[in-house]
Structures are given as structure tokens and as C-alpha cells.
Design a protein around this motif. Sequence first.
Motif, PDB file in Angstrom:
ATOM      1  N   ALA A  81      49.375  37.968  34.611  1.00  0.00           N
ATOM      2  CA  ALA A  81      49.076  39.247  33.965  1.00  0.00           C
ATOM      3  C   ALA A  81      50.177  39.639  32.993  1.00  0.00           C
ATOM      4  O   ALA A  81      49.926  40.345  32.010  1.00  0.00           O
ATOM      5  N   ALA A  82      51.405  39.189  33.243  1.00  0.00           N
ATOM      6  CA  ALA A  82      52.527  39.483  32.348  1.00  0.00           C
ATOM      7  C   ALA A  82      52.630  38.486  31.199  1.00  0.00           C
ATOM      8  O   ALA A  82      53.553  38.572  30.396  1.00  0.00           O
ATOM      9  N   GLN A  87      49.452  49.353  37.230  1.00  0.00           N
ATOM     10  CA  GLN A  87      48.507  49.715  36.177  1.00  0.00           C
ATOM     11  C   GLN A  87      47.768  48.475  35.662  1.00  0.00           C
ATOM     12  O   GLN A  87      46.540  48.481  35.519  1.00  0.00           O
ATOM     13  N   GLN A  88      48.510  47.404  35.387  1.00  0.00           N
ATOM     14  CA  GLN A  88      47.909  46.180  34.884  1.00  0.00           C
ATOM     15  C   GLN A  88      46.931  45.579  35.887  1.00  0.00           C
ATOM     16  O   GLN A  88      45.883  45.048  35.519  1.00  0.00           O
ATOM     17  N   LYS A 138      54.095  49.680  36.170  1.00  0.00           N
ATOM     18  CA  LYS A 138      53.461  48.888  35.110  1.00  0.00           C
ATOM     19  C   LYS A 138      52.598  47.797  35.706  1.00  0.00           C
ATOM     20  O   LYS A 138      51.469  47.559  35.267  1.00  0.00           O
ATOM     21  N   ALA A 139      53.104  47.114  36.717  1.00  0.00           N
ATOM     22  CA  ALA A 139      52.338  46.049  37.369  1.00  0.00           C
ATOM     23  C   ALA A 139      51.104  46.609  38.060  1.00  0.00           C
ATOM     24  O   ALA A 139      50.027  45.991  38.038  1.00  0.00           O
ATOM     25  N   VAL A 144      43.669  47.599  35.701  1.00  0.00           N
ATOM     26  CA  VAL A 144      42.966  47.333  34.439  1.00  0.00           C
ATOM     27  C   VAL A 144      42.281  45.975  34.488  1.00  0.00           C
ATOM     28  O   VAL A 144      41.097  45.836  34.138  1.00  0.00           O
ATOM     29  N   THR A 145      42.994  44.948  34.935  1.00  0.00           N
ATOM     30  CA  THR A 145      42.422  43.604  34.996  1.00  0.00           C
ATOM     31  C   THR A 145      41.293  43.524  36.009  1.00  0.00           C
ATOM     32  O   THR A 145      40.286  42.846  35.788  1.00  0.00           O
TER      33      THR A 145
END
Length: 427
Positions: free
Chosen positions: A277-278, A371-372, A368-369, A375-376
Amino acid sequence: MPTDQQTPTATPAAPVAENGSSPLLERPGTRPAGPRRVLRDLGPQYVANGVIGLIFAASGPIAVTLAVGAAGGLTEGQLASWVSGIFLSAGAATLLMSLVYRQPLGFAWSIPGTVLLGPSLQHLSFPEVVGAFFTSGVLILALGASGVVRRVMAAIPMPIVMAMVAAVFLRFGTDIVDSTRTNPVVAGPMVLAFLLLSAVPVLGRFLPPVLGTLVVGIAAVALSGQFALDSADGPILAAPVFTAPEFTWAAQLELVVPLAITVLIVQNGQGVAVLRAAGHRPPVNVSAIVSGAFSVLNAGFGAVSACVTGPTNALLTSSGEKHRQYTGAVVYGSIALVFALLAPALTRFMLATPEAFVLALGGIAMLKALQQAFVTAFATTFTLGSLVTFVVTVSGLDLFNIHAAFWGIVIGYAVSRLLERRDHAGA
């Protein structure tokens, strides 16, 4: 930026063999990073990411380890050896993999695996548990070498995997709220500092938000007088204790498979998903092999299995340029080796910090992780399977001593194959 430094746009894919399949052992897409390269790529925010990753690992997870070991009747020497072993493997594996692949490949130890040992230590002897550690390490290594781990991970849609990650990481977000409520003197200024540095770009460029949160948190702890070091007495340097393993059917049947599944699917699955994801391309098979090899090393210290961990890698990738984030892992790994040497003293020191400091810092760095992951998981396809995965994982279902994250993926994937056939056909 130095003129001789090229900025890669993405980590190259693994080379393809003549038969069209990827090679079993994923080769690095670039040359390993040497000392000069690391120094060029290193920066304050990457140092902060590595330090925060180690603070996270050396506080809450260590508290869990000590609690499980003490409840299981382990001696102080056995506990210190356990802590030394897990830091040694975490540091060595992280440095090796991050430098070779020039990606932030952070290793730690299996916290779910540690938790499932609690009931086992009530009726199994510690040598029997150590025997299961050795066998599970060999099994993890063999499965990684077979290539089956990468095939399994490739078969599961990324939204479903990230729904599992979102469920596991959810508590880090709620920890911010809980710590602010229970200890506003420490957590309150940390939250305010993060919001201010994030909202004002000029300040954020001067002092990255997570680094500023760390600085403000340390100041709040110091000024509030909440650093509670009970005693400076006790050993400083680690003294590893080897426990001769006993291989009994009772321990092997109870622990080996749950430990292996926890490492390969729950822990490594989280870590790989977070790194992808990053924007990174972690080597799945090699990571599994390294997890198995260092799990065997851990067993020699009487310690639980090694793994690629989701929370640590989320912290290591929380800020900065993608091609420089590996330096945060180098910082993390280097400090972990120091912790391995000074495990007894530094464990006492880290456990003396207030819980709210660790919870707020880890939660803010993990936003941040988190949130990602959401979203994914829920933005496009496989949304029903992702929802089922999320709900089952949050529920804490732990059939056969296997962590709920595993059952979340299994049940979520099964529901998705049954009811989201169009998404699978178009994948």
C-alpha cells in the motif's frame, strides 16, 4: 539531493523466468545499499520513523511478552533471554533485508503468537514450548522455500487483505482517543502538536508532524513527572539462556500449526499488505524464509517466532520519500541490536514510560496506514468480502488457537467468491 543520486520511480518487479513464472527467490531490483548510500538517504524524519518503531516495539509488545512469560512461570533469566533473542532477530533480519532490497522491511516477533502461548504454558513445560518454537520455525522456512506463501497471497484480492489490516490497526486509532481521555496531560499536547504541524505546512516542513509529536510527548512526560522507574537495580547486559527443547506430540499438535499460520498469514500478510500500500514490492517468499530462519534462532533463546510485522512497517513508511524509507528501517534495526545487548536495562526503562505516551504516539504515527487500509479495502471492488473480513477480524474469533485475522481472511474470501463473482471475473 546529491547529483549522483537517482530517484527511482518504483521498485522493479521480480525478474521473470523463461517459463513465464517469477523465480522462487525474489531478487533485489537494485544494488544493496552501502554505508555511503545510507548516509546520503538518511534524514531526520526517517530517524524519527525508526525510533518511533522501536519505542512501539519496546513498550506495549514487550509488556505483553513479559506478562505471558511471567504467568507461565518463566524465570527472570529466561524472560531476559527471550527479550534479547527477539530484539536480536528483529535487528539482524531488518538490517539484512532492508539493505539488500533497499525497502523498509521491518521484522519483529509475533505478538498474537505470544498471546496464544499463555494458555499453553499453563499445562505444557517450557522445554516443550521451545520444541514447538523450533518445529514451527523449520515449517515456516520450508513453506517459504516452497513458494506456496507467495501463491496464496497472490490469490487473495488486496481489498480483502487490507480489510484485515484495517481491523487489526483499528485499535491504534481508538488508542488515541482512550489515551487522551485517561491521561490528557501527556496525550493532549501530543495530539495538538500533530494537528498543528499537519495543518501549517511551513511548520511541518521544519519539524515533521510525527517527529514533533515525539518531542512534545517526551517533554510532557518529563514535565508531568510520570516517568516511573521503580528501580535501577538489576542486570544491564543480556545473558542468553539456552533451554533444551523437548519434542512432544501434545505441544507440537497444539502450537506448531497456529504459530506458522500466525506468522505467514496474519503477521507477514499484514506487513506485506502495508508495504504494498505504501508503494513497495516486498519479497514475499524471501521474507517467509528469513522469518523461518530467524524463528529457529529465536527458539535457541527460548523466544517466539520472528515475522514481518504490520505495525512496525506502517510506522517505517509513515512519512518521507519512498526510495529513502529503508533508512528508517536501518535505524530501527540498528537500535534493536543495541536493545538485544542491553535488553534487561532498556526493557525496564521503556516500561517506565506512561502507557498514554506509547498509545498516543503509536496511534498518531499509524493514522496514515489506517486511512490507506480503509481506502483500499472499501473504495472499489470486493467490498462485501472486505466488510465480512473486517467484521470477523474485529470480532476476535480464535478457533483452534488461530488468530481472528486468519479467520477474517478465510471467511471474507469465501463469501466474496460466492457473492462477488463479477469482481473476481474482472480481477
